[in-house]
Write a protein that holds these residues in place. Structure first.
Motif, PDB file in Angstrom:
ATOM      1  N   GLY A 154       0.828  -1.203   0.000  1.00  0.00           N
ATOM      2  CA  GLY A 154       0.000   0.000   0.000  1.00  0.00           C
ATOM      3  C   GLY A 154       0.857   1.246   0.000  1.00  0.00           C
ATOM      4  O   GLY A 154       2.075   1.197   0.236  1.00  0.00           O
ATOM      5  N   TYR A 155       0.202   2.354  -0.295  1.00  0.00           N
ATOM      6  CA  TYR A 155       0.859   3.664  -0.311  1.00  0.00           C
ATOM      7  C   TYR A 155       0.048   4.621   0.562  1.00  0.00           C
ATOM      8  O   TYR A 155      -1.173   4.460   0.706  1.00  0.00           O
ATOM      9  CB  TYR A 155       0.914   4.233  -1.727  1.00  0.00           C
ATOM     10  N   GLY A 156       0.737   5.612   1.102  1.00  0.00           N
ATOM     11  CA  GLY A 156       0.027   6.612   1.906  1.00  0.00           C
ATOM     12  C   GLY A 156       0.759   7.936   1.900  1.00  0.00           C
ATOM     13  O   GLY A 156       1.904   8.035   1.471  1.00  0.00           O
ATOM     14  N   ALA A 157       0.081   8.955   2.371  1.00  0.00           N
ATOM     15  CA  ALA A 157       0.703  10.266   2.538  1.00  0.00           C
ATOM     16  C   ALA A 157       0.093  10.952   3.743  1.00  0.00           C
ATOM     17  O   ALA A 157      -1.113  10.839   3.999  1.00  0.00           O
ATOM     18  CB  ALA A 157       0.522  11.126   1.289  1.00  0.00           C
ATOM     19  N   VAL A 158       0.952  11.664   4.474  1.00  0.00           N
ATOM     20  CA  VAL A 158       0.535  12.401   5.663  1.00  0.00           C
ATOM     21  C   VAL A 158       0.901  13.864   5.467  1.00  0.00           C
ATOM     22  O   VAL A 158       2.039  14.193   5.136  1.00  0.00           O
ATOM     23  CB  VAL A 158       1.235  11.866   6.933  1.00  0.00           C
ATOM     24  N   LEU A 193      -2.245  20.763   0.026  1.00  0.00           N
ATOM     25  CA  LEU A 193      -1.589  19.464   0.133  1.00  0.00           C
ATOM     26  C   LEU A 193      -1.851  18.581  -1.081  1.00  0.00           C
ATOM     27  O   LEU A 193      -1.751  17.349  -1.013  1.00  0.00           O
ATOM     28  CB  LEU A 193      -1.994  18.769   1.435  1.00  0.00           C
ATOM     29  N   ALA A 194      -2.149  19.229  -2.194  1.00  0.00           N
ATOM     30  CA  ALA A 194      -2.331  18.495  -3.449  1.00  0.00           C
ATOM     31  C   ALA A 194      -1.064  17.738  -3.831  1.00  0.00           C
ATOM     32  O   ALA A 194      -1.127  16.660  -4.436  1.00  0.00           O
ATOM     33  CB  ALA A 194      -2.722  19.454  -4.563  1.00  0.00           C
ATOM     34  N   HIS A 195       0.122  18.296  -3.485  1.00  0.00           N
ATOM     35  CA  HIS A 195       1.369  17.620  -3.812  1.00  0.00           C
ATOM     36  C   HIS A 195       1.448  16.253  -3.138  1.00  0.00           C
ATOM     37  O   HIS A 195       2.013  15.310  -3.707  1.00  0.00           O
ATOM     38  CB  HIS A 195       2.567  18.462  -3.379  1.00  0.00           C
ATOM     39  N   ALA A 196       0.919  16.144  -1.925  1.00  0.00           N
ATOM     40  CA  ALA A 196       0.954  14.859  -1.221  1.00  0.00           C
ATOM     41  C   ALA A 196       0.187  13.810  -2.016  1.00  0.00           C
ATOM     42  O   ALA A 196       0.637  12.659  -2.169  1.00  0.00           O
ATOM     43  CB  ALA A 196       0.354  15.019   0.178  1.00  0.00           C
ATOM     44  N   VAL A 197      -0.961  14.198  -2.540  1.00  0.00           N
ATOM     45  CA  VAL A 197      -1.798  13.267  -3.306  1.00  0.00           C
ATOM     46  C   VAL A 197      -1.133  12.921  -4.633  1.00  0.00           C
ATOM     47  O   VAL A 197      -0.948  11.740  -4.975  1.00  0.00           O
ATOM     48  CB  VAL A 197      -3.196  13.872  -3.542  1.00  0.00           C
ATOM     49  N   ALA A 198      -0.777  13.943  -5.401  1.00  0.00           N
ATOM     50  CA  ALA A 198      -0.238  13.711  -6.743  1.00  0.00           C
ATOM     51  C   ALA A 198       1.085  12.961  -6.699  1.00  0.00           C
ATOM     52  O   ALA A 198       1.339  12.072  -7.523  1.00  0.00           O
ATOM     53  CB  ALA A 198      -0.074  15.043  -7.469  1.00  0.00           C
ATOM     54  N   THR A 199       1.950  13.293  -5.736  1.00  0.00           N
ATOM     55  CA  THR A 199       3.261  12.652  -5.657  1.00  0.00           C
ATOM     56  C   THR A 199       3.139  11.182  -5.293  1.00  0.00           C
ATOM     57  O   THR A 199       3.824  10.321  -5.860  1.00  0.00           O
ATOM     58  CB  THR A 199       4.151  13.370  -4.629  1.00  0.00           C
ATOM     59  N   GLY A 204       3.467   5.499  -7.280  1.00  0.00           N
ATOM     60  CA  GLY A 204       2.842   4.203  -7.515  1.00  0.00           C
ATOM     61  C   GLY A 204       2.546   3.920  -8.977  1.00  0.00           C
ATOM     62  O   GLY A 204       1.978   2.862  -9.304  1.00  0.00           O
ATOM     63  N   GLY A 205       2.915   4.852  -9.860  1.00  0.00           N
ATOM     64  CA  GLY A 205       2.664   4.655 -11.289  1.00  0.00           C
ATOM     65  C   GLY A 205       1.244   4.954 -11.707  1.00  0.00           C
ATOM     66  O   GLY A 205       0.820   4.595 -12.809  1.00  0.00           O
ATOM     67  N   VAL A 206       0.503   5.649 -10.842  1.00  0.00           N
ATOM     68  CA  VAL A 206      -0.889   5.999 -11.134  1.00  0.00           C
ATOM     69  C   VAL A 206      -0.917   7.469 -11.545  1.00  0.00           C
ATOM     70  O   VAL A 206      -0.823   8.361 -10.692  1.00  0.00           O
ATOM     71  CB  VAL A 206      -1.785   5.744  -9.903  1.00  0.00           C
ATOM     72  N   THR A 207      -1.016   7.735 -12.831  1.00  0.00           N
ATOM     73  CA  THR A 207      -0.966   9.111 -13.322  1.00  0.00           C
ATOM     74  C   THR A 207      -2.172   9.475 -14.173  1.00  0.00           C
ATOM     75  O   THR A 207      -2.678  10.588 -14.077  1.00  0.00           O
ATOM     76  CB  THR A 207       0.316   9.354 -14.147  1.00  0.00           C
ATOM     77  N   ARG A 208      -2.655   8.578 -15.004  1.00  0.00           N
ATOM     78  CA  ARG A 208      -3.764   8.873 -15.901  1.00  0.00           C
ATOM     79  C   ARG A 208      -5.102   8.611 -15.197  1.00  0.00           C
ATOM     80  O   ARG A 208      -5.186   7.818 -14.253  1.00  0.00           O
ATOM     81  CB  ARG A 208      -3.670   8.025 -17.174  1.00  0.00           C
ATOM     82  N   THR A 236      -8.374   3.674  -4.804  1.00  0.00           N
ATOM     83  CA  THR A 236      -8.118   2.299  -5.224  1.00  0.00           C
ATOM     84  C   THR A 236      -7.744   2.328  -6.693  1.00  0.00           C
ATOM     85  O   THR A 236      -8.517   2.806  -7.529  1.00  0.00           O
ATOM     86  CB  THR A 236      -9.355   1.408  -5.019  1.00  0.00           C
ATOM     87  N   ALA A 237      -6.528   1.872  -6.998  1.00  0.00           N
ATOM     88  CA  ALA A 237      -6.039   1.904  -8.373  1.00  0.00           C
ATOM     89  C   ALA A 237      -6.681   0.790  -9.195  1.00  0.00           C
ATOM     90  O   ALA A 237      -7.299  -0.144  -8.655  1.00  0.00           O
ATOM     91  CB  ALA A 237      -4.523   1.766  -8.394  1.00  0.00           C
ATOM     92  N   ALA A 238      -6.503   0.873 -10.488  1.00  0.00           N
ATOM     93  CA  ALA A 238      -7.090  -0.121 -11.396  1.00  0.00           C
ATOM     94  C   ALA A 238      -6.549  -1.520 -11.116  1.00  0.00           C
ATOM     95  O   ALA A 238      -7.240  -2.512 -11.357  1.00  0.00           O
ATOM     96  CB  ALA A 238      -6.822   0.286 -12.842  1.00  0.00           C
ATOM     97  N   ASP A 239      -5.313  -1.592 -10.566  1.00  0.00           N
ATOM     98  CA  ASP A 239      -4.744  -2.908 -10.253  1.00  0.00           C
ATOM     99  C   ASP A 239      -5.073  -3.374  -8.843  1.00  0.00           C
ATOM    100  O   ASP A 239      -4.580  -4.414  -8.397  1.00  0.00           O
ATOM    101  CB  ASP A 239      -3.227  -2.884 -10.461  1.00  0.00           C
ATOM    102  N   GLY A 240      -5.915  -2.606  -8.128  1.00  0.00           N
ATOM    103  CA  GLY A 240      -6.346  -2.983  -6.792  1.00  0.00           C
ATOM    104  C   GLY A 240      -5.516  -2.409  -5.662  1.00  0.00           C
ATOM    105  O   GLY A 240      -5.898  -2.515  -4.486  1.00  0.00           O
ATOM    106  N   THR A 241      -4.370  -1.796  -5.958  1.00  0.00           N
ATOM    107  CA  THR A 241      -3.531  -1.193  -4.920  1.00  0.00           C
ATOM    108  C   THR A 241      -4.259  -0.023  -4.274  1.00  0.00           C
ATOM    109  O   THR A 241      -4.918   0.763  -4.962  1.00  0.00           O
ATOM    110  CB  THR A 241      -2.194  -0.713  -5.514  1.00  0.00           C
ATOM    111  N   ARG A 242      -4.103   0.107  -2.958  1.00  0.00           N
ATOM    112  CA  ARG A 242      -4.802   1.170  -2.239  1.00  0.00           C
ATOM    113  C   ARG A 242      -3.831   2.258  -1.782  1.00  0.00           C
ATOM    114  O   ARG A 242      -2.691   1.983  -1.404  1.00  0.00           O
ATOM    115  CB  ARG A 242      -5.552   0.604  -1.032  1.00  0.00           C
TER     116      ARG A 242
END
Length: 381
Positions: A154-158, A193-199, A204-208, A236-242
């Protein structure tokens, strides 16, 4: 490169930093600041004052100026969110490449239109997620590929920041979801804190937009504003990663925003504001700070290369995943009010601000578990 002319639109506040950087590029012989655009002319004390740079009150005034010496090749847009699409459209249709401050647009539909304009005109459109120029991002990808933290789970941002009354009073659109019938969506998730989300999504390779399967939002506000200032978001990404995002502007003190890559054998923490990467695993601990390429420099490099295969660090198309998050915030329910008994107000006057009880701990849990405040049982949620 020395013949590239740059105009900065929106030169006060954060926009002044763009003016400073354009002037630095001029001193380095890479480009020239040819014009600044703002309803307020740069006064004494402003970086652009006394430089001899042409000033125009609107972008339309600049584009209609017959003097080729002040007609820009590149336009930097640092303007209110609802103006991003129309101003970027005008610049690209006039034959100019664009560096557009984040968030990209005020809605996913506007992003689709902006991408279509870039395709039709053939102009470059870089979006100002500065972290995408960090050399630490490639380092994270390499560590993950080498299996340094095992399998990613999983991935996260604070992000635990503070903003006072003066921040929300700085402009009519600040803290608004809508203004004069137009979407603004100026909240913690979509702007400061948009940078936290976008980064995090980028790592994780989720851009589009199509890389995102679903977005869950849990939005709150302690300030007397329309938008959210304390929020939990799960992607939740298309590959199921959260991906879990715990974000607030109501912390007891300003913390260092960080991205977490969580694995079966360790974790990677990226303090994206400082390009500092920390690897913690059973085998090794690494702590290293990386460099960063400014996005305007990257835009100039891509222009000079003239290679259609060379991509911008933050091409407008690669903000689609972030815009799926913004769209979920935009179309979701209005933020709930944090109960009074969970808020302590500190400071006076313009410095007055709310502190949500234990919000730092809850934001960390959101990032590590990819659960929302409500799912975790935060007492004020």
């Amino acid at each position: 490169m020395t013949n590239v002319r740059i105009a900065v639109v929106g030169i006060h506040g954060h926009g002044e930093k763009h003016v400073e950087h354009a002037l630095d590029l001029g001193r380095a012989g890479r480009a020239r600041l040819c014009a600044v655009v703002d309803p307020r002319e740069p006064a004494a004390g402003h970086t652009a004052h006394g430089t001899g740079t042409a000033w125009f009150p609107t972008l339309g005034d600049l584009l209609s100026c017959p003097d080729p010496d002040v007609r820009p090749d590149v336009v930097v847009l640092c303007t209110p969110i609802p103006t991003h699409l129309p101003l970027a459209k005008a610049a690209m249709e006039a034959g100019m490449d664009v560096l557009l401050e984040k968030p990209t647009t005020a809605s996913l539909a506007e992003l689709t239109e902006l991408v279509a304009i870039s395709d039709r005109t053939g102009r470059l459109c870089q979006v100002g997620f500065q972290t995408f120029g960090s050399h630490a991002l490639d380092a994270v990808a390499e560590l993950v590929a080498r299996g340094e933290i095992g399998d990613v789970v999983g991935y996260g941002a604070v992000g635990t920041w503070v903003r006072d009354a003066a921040y929300w009073d700085r402009a009519p659109w600040a803290g608004r979801r809508r203004l004069d019938g137009r979407d603004v969506v100026d909240g913690v998730v979509t702007n400061p804190l948009a940078h936290a989300v976008a980064t995090t999504l980028r790592i994780g390779g989720v851009t589009r937009a199509e890389d995102v399967a679903w977005v869950d939002t849990d939005l709150y506000r302690a300030n007397p504003i329309e938008s959210d200032d304390t929020s939990a978001v799960r992607v939740t990404a298309a590959d199921g990663t959260r991906y879990g995002f715990g974000l607030t502007l109501c912390a007891s003190e300003r913390g260092t925003a960080h991205v977490l890559v969580l694995g079966t054998q360790g974790e990677i923490e990226l303090e994206y504001e400082h390009d500092r990467l920390v690897l913690r695993s059973g085998r090794v601990t690494m702590d290293k700070t990386y460099g960063r390429t400014p996005l305007l420099d990257d835009l100039l490099d891509v222009r000079a290369a003239g290679d259609p295969e060379r991509k911008l660090f933050c091409d407008v198309r690669d903000t689609g995943a972030f815009m799926r998050v913004l769209e979920a915030v935009r179309t979701g329910p209005d933020p709930r009010t944090v109960p009074d008994d969970a808020v302590t107000w500190v400071g006076t006057g313009d410095a007055r601000r709310p502190v949500v009880r234990d919000v730092e701990s809850w934001c960390e849990q959101v990032a590590r578990t990819q659960q929302t405040f409500a799912e975790l049982g935060a007492p004020w949620a």
